[in-house]
Scaffold this active site. Structure first.
Site, PDB file in Angstrom:
ATOM      1  N   LYS A   4     -54.095  -6.992  84.179  1.00 12.83           N
ATOM      2  CA  LYS A   4     -55.271  -7.042  83.313  1.00 12.83           C
ATOM      3  C   LYS A   4     -55.038  -6.153  82.087  1.00 12.83           C
ATOM      4  O   LYS A   4     -54.293  -5.187  82.181  1.00 12.83           O
ATOM      5  CB  LYS A   4     -56.507  -6.567  84.078  1.00 12.83           C
ATOM      6  N   LYS A  13     -56.327  -9.873  81.216  1.00 17.56           N
ATOM      7  CA  LYS A  13     -55.587 -11.107  81.461  1.00 17.56           C
ATOM      8  C   LYS A  13     -55.042 -11.723  80.172  1.00 17.56           C
ATOM      9  O   LYS A  13     -54.039 -12.428  80.205  1.00 17.56           O
ATOM     10  CB  LYS A  13     -56.460 -12.112  82.205  1.00 17.56           C
ATOM     11  N   LYS A  40     -48.773 -10.296  89.136  1.00 14.31           N
ATOM     12  CA  LYS A  40     -49.118 -11.697  88.895  1.00 14.31           C
ATOM     13  C   LYS A  40     -49.604 -11.926  87.471  1.00 14.31           C
ATOM     14  O   LYS A  40     -50.374 -11.135  86.933  1.00 14.31           O
ATOM     15  CB  LYS A  40     -50.212 -12.114  89.888  1.00 14.31           C
ATOM     16  N   ASP A  50     -52.145 -13.856  85.191  1.00 16.20           N
ATOM     17  CA  ASP A  50     -53.428 -14.496  85.441  1.00 16.20           C
ATOM     18  C   ASP A  50     -53.295 -15.988  85.183  1.00 16.20           C
ATOM     19  O   ASP A  50     -52.365 -16.448  84.511  1.00 16.20           O
ATOM     20  CB  ASP A  50     -54.530 -13.881  84.581  1.00 16.20           C
ATOM     21  N   HIS A 100     -52.266 -20.936  92.094  1.00 15.34           N
ATOM     22  CA  HIS A 100     -53.621 -20.504  91.755  1.00 15.34           C
ATOM     23  C   HIS A 100     -54.537 -21.718  91.767  1.00 15.34           C
ATOM     24  O   HIS A 100     -54.119 -22.819  91.401  1.00 15.34           O
ATOM     25  CB  HIS A 100     -53.664 -19.831  90.384  1.00 15.34           C
ATOM     26  N   ARG A 101     -55.791 -21.502  92.196  1.00 15.24           N
ATOM     27  CA  ARG A 101     -56.716 -22.631  92.361  1.00 15.24           C
ATOM     28  C   ARG A 101     -57.756 -22.708  91.246  1.00 15.24           C
ATOM     29  O   ARG A 101     -58.875 -23.171  91.474  1.00 15.24           O
ATOM     30  CB  ARG A 101     -57.399 -22.546  93.723  1.00 15.24           C
ATOM     31  N   HIS A 114     -54.541 -18.950  96.597  1.00 14.56           N
ATOM     32  CA  HIS A 114     -55.750 -18.131  96.641  1.00 14.56           C
ATOM     33  C   HIS A 114     -56.765 -18.781  97.580  1.00 14.56           C
ATOM     34  O   HIS A 114     -56.962 -19.991  97.546  1.00 14.56           O
ATOM     35  CB  HIS A 114     -56.337 -17.989  95.237  1.00 14.56           C
TER      36      HIS A 114
END
Length: 473
Positions: A175, A177, A201, A203, A294-295, A327
């Protein structure tokens, strides 16, 4: 009209519209092991009988159309049609039913989630006879599962690649992001990995924007990975988001990640699409890359209780299409997830065989016939005080991902990572010693914080933070 046509009309074809239930409602049908079975939550329009609504769903998602057509006589509808074989009212809901539909396997292209969804959750969701329609669950037959590669590697292969066993993996989303330069982004990655995290990760909306092009980000993140590995002696990774505007560009980014020697890439599988996701999963298996999923956009599809599709269906589809992580909500953080329902689809992601259990939202027994499992990722508003609950709920085969819960530490990124790692190790040790994490969790964290000033500072910052809203489903 020719004599031949007259003869055809007189013996078989009768133009016009007839009730769907005359053809597609078959309560005596015995389902086959090769059928794809679906459980739909159906809310008919006033005056539409539930049997007609269920039959309409079966028809419009398989062979049917709104009127009788000549070409019905050129094929065997009994072989290819979907069948509504059961209707049951939903307890506590007025004019709402669960309709069970069976689809013959021949309706679907092998190895294609895209084709399966185009039929089952296609135009039927706009059907006027229905006020609302939600796909609650699917039973994927083993014969169809065997046409899919599935996850590129799976849980055991990932642990072997990372040489990490006996505990959940720890991650962190960088972050803010959006807005960081590639070099500053890489610095944050390095600090988090050096502090004790296994992964950092991208974003979901970090792709290749003007402030940070993808190639620059990949280079600085790779440098951060290798530097932190050299200092800690542990294998590290950063989920490099390969999602792009075209499949060709996506694969180009994955190729570059492989050339850099990093262990894992990432994809937004719903916004990117199942065709792109399956292509990337195949590339990752062939080239030794792990694939984090990622969803993003899932709540557009799954959040409404009466319309859309439950996430457990999207989770099953992802396991078929391919991904090593996905996720899956937290139960305890800022993003929605009710415990038993969440654990139901977590089991569907990880386990090889899952029994029907309506209390957890599982409508069908599912046999995955050794298709590799997917690690569920818990993320969203979680911090060190949540660690005991997360360790108990998700178990070892999971990724616990703290974004703000790492980078928001008052002393900086690396101390934030240290705090999370100490909290996790304390919880795992306490569990292995037979302590009850649910009852003694806060005490376990307090004890550990006596020996870790980083954890003590984190405990003080987040001691009052709660996200308490009623669950949607």
């Amino acid at each position: 009209m020719s004599p031949q046509t007259e003869t055809k009309a007189s013996v078989g074809f009768k133009a016009g519209v007839k009730d769907y239930k005359l053809t597609y409602y078959t309560p005596d049908y015995e389902t086959k092991d090769t059928d794809i079975l679906a459980a739909f939550r159906v809310t008919p329009q006033p005056g539409v009988p539930p049997e007609e609504a269920g039959a309409a769903v079966a028809a419009e998602s398989s062979t049917g159309t709104w009127t009788t057509v000549w070409t019905d006589g050129l094929t065997s509808l009994d072989r290819y049609k979907g069948r509504c074989y059961g209707i049951e009212p939903v307890a506590g809901e007025e004019n709402q039913y669960i309709a069970y539909v069976a689809y013959p396997l021949d309706l679907f292209e092998e190895g294609s989630v895209t084709n399966m969804f185009t039929s089952i959750v296609g135009n039927v969701f706009g059907f006027k006879a229905l006020r609302a329609l939600r796909l609650e669950d699917l039973r994927i037959p083993t014969s169809y599962i065997k046409t899919f590669q599935g996850p590129p590697h799976g849980i055991q292969v990932e642990r072997d690649k990372l040489n990490k066993y006996g505990r959940p993996l720890l991650g962190c989303t960088i972050k803010p992001k959006l807005g960081l330069s590639a070099k500053n982004y890489g610095r944050a990655v390095y600090e988090c990995l050096r502090g004790g995290l296994d992964f950092t990760k991208d974003d979901e909306n970090v792709n290749s924007q003007p402030f940070m092009r993808w190639r620059d980000r990949f280079l600085f993140c790779a440098e951060a990975i290798f530097k932190s590995q050299a200092e800690t002696g542990e294998i590290k990774g950063h989920y490099l988001n390969a999602t792009a505007g075209t499949c060709e560009e996506m694969i180009k980014r994955a190729v570059f990640a492989r050339e850099l020697g990093v262990p894992i890439v990432m994809h937004d599988y719903l916004t990117g699409g199942f065709t792109a996701n399956t292509s990337l999963a195949h590339y990752c298996r062939d080239n030794g890359l792990l694939l984090h999923i990622h969803r993003a956009m899932h709540a557009v599809i799954d959040r409404q209780k009466n319309h859309g599709m439950h996430f457990r269906v999207l989770a099953k589809a992802l396991r078929l299409s391919g991904g090593d992580h996905i996720h899956a909500g937290t139960v305890v953080g800022k993003l929605e997830g009710e415990r038993e329902i969440t654990l139901g689809f977590v089991d569907l992601l990880r386990d090889d065989y899952v029994e029907k259990d309506r209390s957890r939202g599982i409508y069908f027994t599912q046999d995955w016939v050794s298709l590799p499992g997917v690690l569920p990722v818990a993320s969203g508003g979680i911090h060190v005080w949540h660690m005991p609950a997360l360790t108990e709920i998700f178990g070892d085969d999971s990724v616990l991902q703290f974004g703000g819960g790492t980078l928001g530490h008052p002393w900086g990124n690396a101390p934030g990572a240290v705090a999370n790692r100490v909290a996790l190790e304390a919880c795992v040790q306490a569990r292995n010693e037979g302590r009850d994490l649910a009852r003694e969790g806060n005490e376990i964290i307090r004890e550990a914080s006596k020996w870790s000033p980083e954890l003590a500072a984190a405990c003080e910052v987040w001691k009052e933070i709660k996200f308490e809203f009623p669950a949607m489903d």
